[in-house]
Structures are given as structure tokens and as C-alpha cells.
Scaffold this motif. Structure first.
Motif, PDB file in Angstrom:
ATOM      1  N   SER A 135      36.341  27.813 -29.277  1.00  0.00           N
ATOM      2  CA  SER A 135      36.475  28.951 -28.374  1.00  0.00           C
ATOM      3  C   SER A 135      35.206  29.790 -28.424  1.00  0.00           C
ATOM      4  O   SER A 135      34.339  29.597 -29.281  1.00  0.00           O
ATOM      5  N   ARG A 200      40.740  20.693 -23.788  1.00  0.00           N
ATOM      6  CA  ARG A 200      39.917  21.858 -23.466  1.00  0.00           C
ATOM      7  C   ARG A 200      38.802  21.519 -22.485  1.00  0.00           C
ATOM      8  O   ARG A 200      37.967  22.375 -22.203  1.00  0.00           O
ATOM      9  N   TYR A 206      34.049  23.134 -20.010  1.00  0.00           N
ATOM     10  CA  TYR A 206      34.949  23.873 -20.881  1.00  0.00           C
ATOM     11  C   TYR A 206      36.058  24.536 -20.071  1.00  0.00           C
ATOM     12  O   TYR A 206      35.794  25.225 -19.084  1.00  0.00           O
ATOM     13  N   GLN A 208      39.060  27.202 -20.175  1.00  0.00           N
ATOM     14  CA  GLN A 208      39.532  28.326 -20.963  1.00  0.00           C
ATOM     15  C   GLN A 208      41.046  28.308 -21.157  1.00  0.00           C
ATOM     16  O   GLN A 208      41.566  28.977 -22.040  1.00  0.00           O
ATOM     17  N   TYR A 210      44.741  26.906 -22.228  1.00  0.00           N
ATOM     18  CA  TYR A 210      45.284  26.087 -23.313  1.00  0.00           C
ATOM     19  C   TYR A 210      46.409  25.210 -22.779  1.00  0.00           C
ATOM     20  O   TYR A 210      47.097  25.570 -21.825  1.00  0.00           O
TER      21      TYR A 210
END
Length: 289
Positions: A135, A200, A206, A208, A210
Motif C-alpha cells: 500500500s 491488487r 496498482y 486501490q 481490496y
């Protein structure tokens, strides 16, 4: 260089201090918040009304101000912090190998767990560099110092020769079984981390958001990677000969990962809602808990 027995006792004191410090989180909420990932700034600025982060760097801050700023405020990227943990574990293992000057020790039963620990931390280092998606949050200096100290102590636990063996297992069949369990656990943990990383990513970027993991051992528990870590360290303890320091290391691992499993379980329920989680999902141990 210190006497091996003295070195072993220093490692024992380190593990005892770590275990006591970790247990304190259950009795002192403030300490629990301080060692939790990423929550220290909001907690301390809002509740304890300390100076905001930018006030520590204005003007000409003293050395103490700089030290407190590093220790108490998130500044280190998660990817950088965790990668450095595993690198420290690998470097310490190799350093102990060369510094003790006894290469033959590493090809005997006493060297068995040394090699396994080095293999495990090397695999985790590879994952941290090329597999895992961290993260954007940051860890504070206290977290980094604790993680670094852990891998120094763990490397010394399995790399030093001065710790007394309470139950030395040199049987070839036992070592074969331990090796099979170690390889299986590492493989399954790699699969778990790879799956979490894939969740992810979206179109190679990427994501964000979940998602609930569902492949492999995630079909049964929310935190199989933590269970596998316990199994791996269990193999290291037995392979090392069940020493005082290896047992203390295992106690710390179980305390830490059990607590993190519970935290993860509560997070899943709060983020997704209990009704969206698989009805037969457990926290850590399949079909049990």
C-alpha cells in the motif's frame, strides 16, 4: 568477539524484551496504537495533542527533535521497510557464516536451520522486490527498528552455535520430513502472496480497491500465509534442536501472527461486511478457528 554462550544469552534477553513489549499492547492501548501500522500520527496528534509533523521540521530542529520525528512519524515506504527487513536477515545469516569461521558447522545438523532460514528470508526478499504490492502508506521509525531487530535476533538464533540443544534431532528420516514440510510451506506461502498481489493489480496497474482472496488455502482461512509462517518457524525450531532461543523466537512469531490474524479478520468484516465473507471461512486454522 564475545564468547558463544554470552552471545546466546544476549539473544535470549532480546527475545524476552520483545515478547514482553509485545504483550504490553494487550494492556496499554496507547502502546498498541504506537506499534500498529500507520495509525500513530492520527492517534498522537488528535488525542495527545502533540506537535503536528511539520512543526518538527520548522526552523532549526535539535537532534532530539529529529530523532523523535523519525521514530514517531510515518516516513518509510512499506516496500522499502519490508525489503530492508528481509535483506537484513539474509546479510546477518551470511555474516554469521563467515564471522564464526567454522564452515563445517553449516554442513552439520547445527547448520540445517541456518540454511533454511537463509532460504526463507531470500525468498521473502525476492517476493518483496518482484511480487508483493504494498500500500502507499508508510511505517514509522519505531516499526522499522522493531522489524530490523527481529531479523537480527532471528538470524542469531539459527546462526550462532552457543545455544544449548535440548532435543537434538539428527535422524535422517526426521530431517527429510522437515525438509518436505519446509518446501511445501514456502511454496504455499509464495502462492498466497502471489494471489494477494494479483488482487491488487488491474490491467497491470496498482488497484486501490481490496478484494476477498479466494484461491488455494484462502478457501479455508483468512490468513493462511500467517499459519504457513508459523509452520516454517516450527520446522526451524525442530531442525535447530529445540534451543532456548529458538523456542522464544517461535513464541514471539505465534504471538505476533495470531494477533495480526485477528486484526485482519476484524478488518475483513468491517471492510466487506460479515455477510459477504464465505460462510465457512475461519481466521487462521482450517475448520477449527
Amino acid at each position: 568477539m564475545m564468547h558463544p554462550i554470552v552471545e546466546s544469552k544476549c539473544v535470549t534477553l532480546g527475545w524476552l524484551a520483545s515478547i514482553v513489549a509485545y504483550i504490553c499492547k494487550y494492556f496499554y492501548p496507547t502502546w498498541s496504537d504506537m506499534i500498529s501500522y500507520g495509525r500513530i500520527v492520527d492517534r498522537m496528534e488528535k488525542e495527545y495533542k502533540i506537535l503536528p509533523r511539520n512543526n518538527w521540521t520548522r526552523g532549526n530542529p535539535s537532534f532530539l527533535d529529529k530523532a523523535l520525528s523519525f521514530m514517531l512519524f510515518p516516513r518509510i515506504e512499506y516496500s522499502t521497510g519490508f525489503t530492508s527487513f528481509y535483506a537484513i536477515g539474509c546479510i546477518m545469516s551470511l555474516a554469521l557464516f563467515f564471522s564464526q569461521g567454522s564452515y563445517r558447522t553449516w554442513v552439520t545438523i547445527k547448520g540445517y536451520s541456518n540454511w533454511l532460514f537463509l532460504i526463507h528470508t531470500s525468498r521473502r526478499l525476492y517476493e518483496s522486490l518482484f511480487v508483493q504490492i504494498y500500500s502507499k502508506r508508510k511505517m514509522h521509525g519505531l516499526h522499522w527498528l522493531a522489524g530490523s531487530s527481529y531479523y537480527v535476533l532471528a538470524a542469531c538464533t539459527f546462526g550462532l552455535v552457543g545455544d544449548h540443544d535440548y532435543c537434538s534431532l539428527s535422524n535422517a528420516c526426521v530431517l527429510f520430513v522437515l525438509t518436505v514440510v519446509f518446501v511445501w510451506s514456502n511454496t504455499q506461502q509464495f502462492i498466497c502472496h502471489q494471489h494477494l498481489a494479483q488482487l491488487r493489480r488491474k490491467d497491470g496497474k496498482y488497484d486501490q480497491r481490496y478484494h476477498i482472496p479466494y484461491r488455494g488455502l484462502f478457501q479455508y482461512v483468512a490468513c493462511p500465509h500467517y499459519l504457513l509462517e508459523m509452520i516454517i518457524y516450527g520446522v526451524l525450531v525442530v531442525g535447530r534442536g529445540v534451543t532456548r532461543n529458538s523456542v522464544l523466537n517461535f513464541i514471539f512469531v505465534v504471538l505476533n501472527l495470531t494477533s495480526r490474524s485477528v486484526d485482519s479478520w476484524h478488518w475483513y468484516k468491517s471492510y466487506f461486511g460479515a455477510e459477504r465473507l464465505p460462510h465457512d471461512w475461519h481466521v487462521l486454522i482450517p475448520w477449527v478457528w
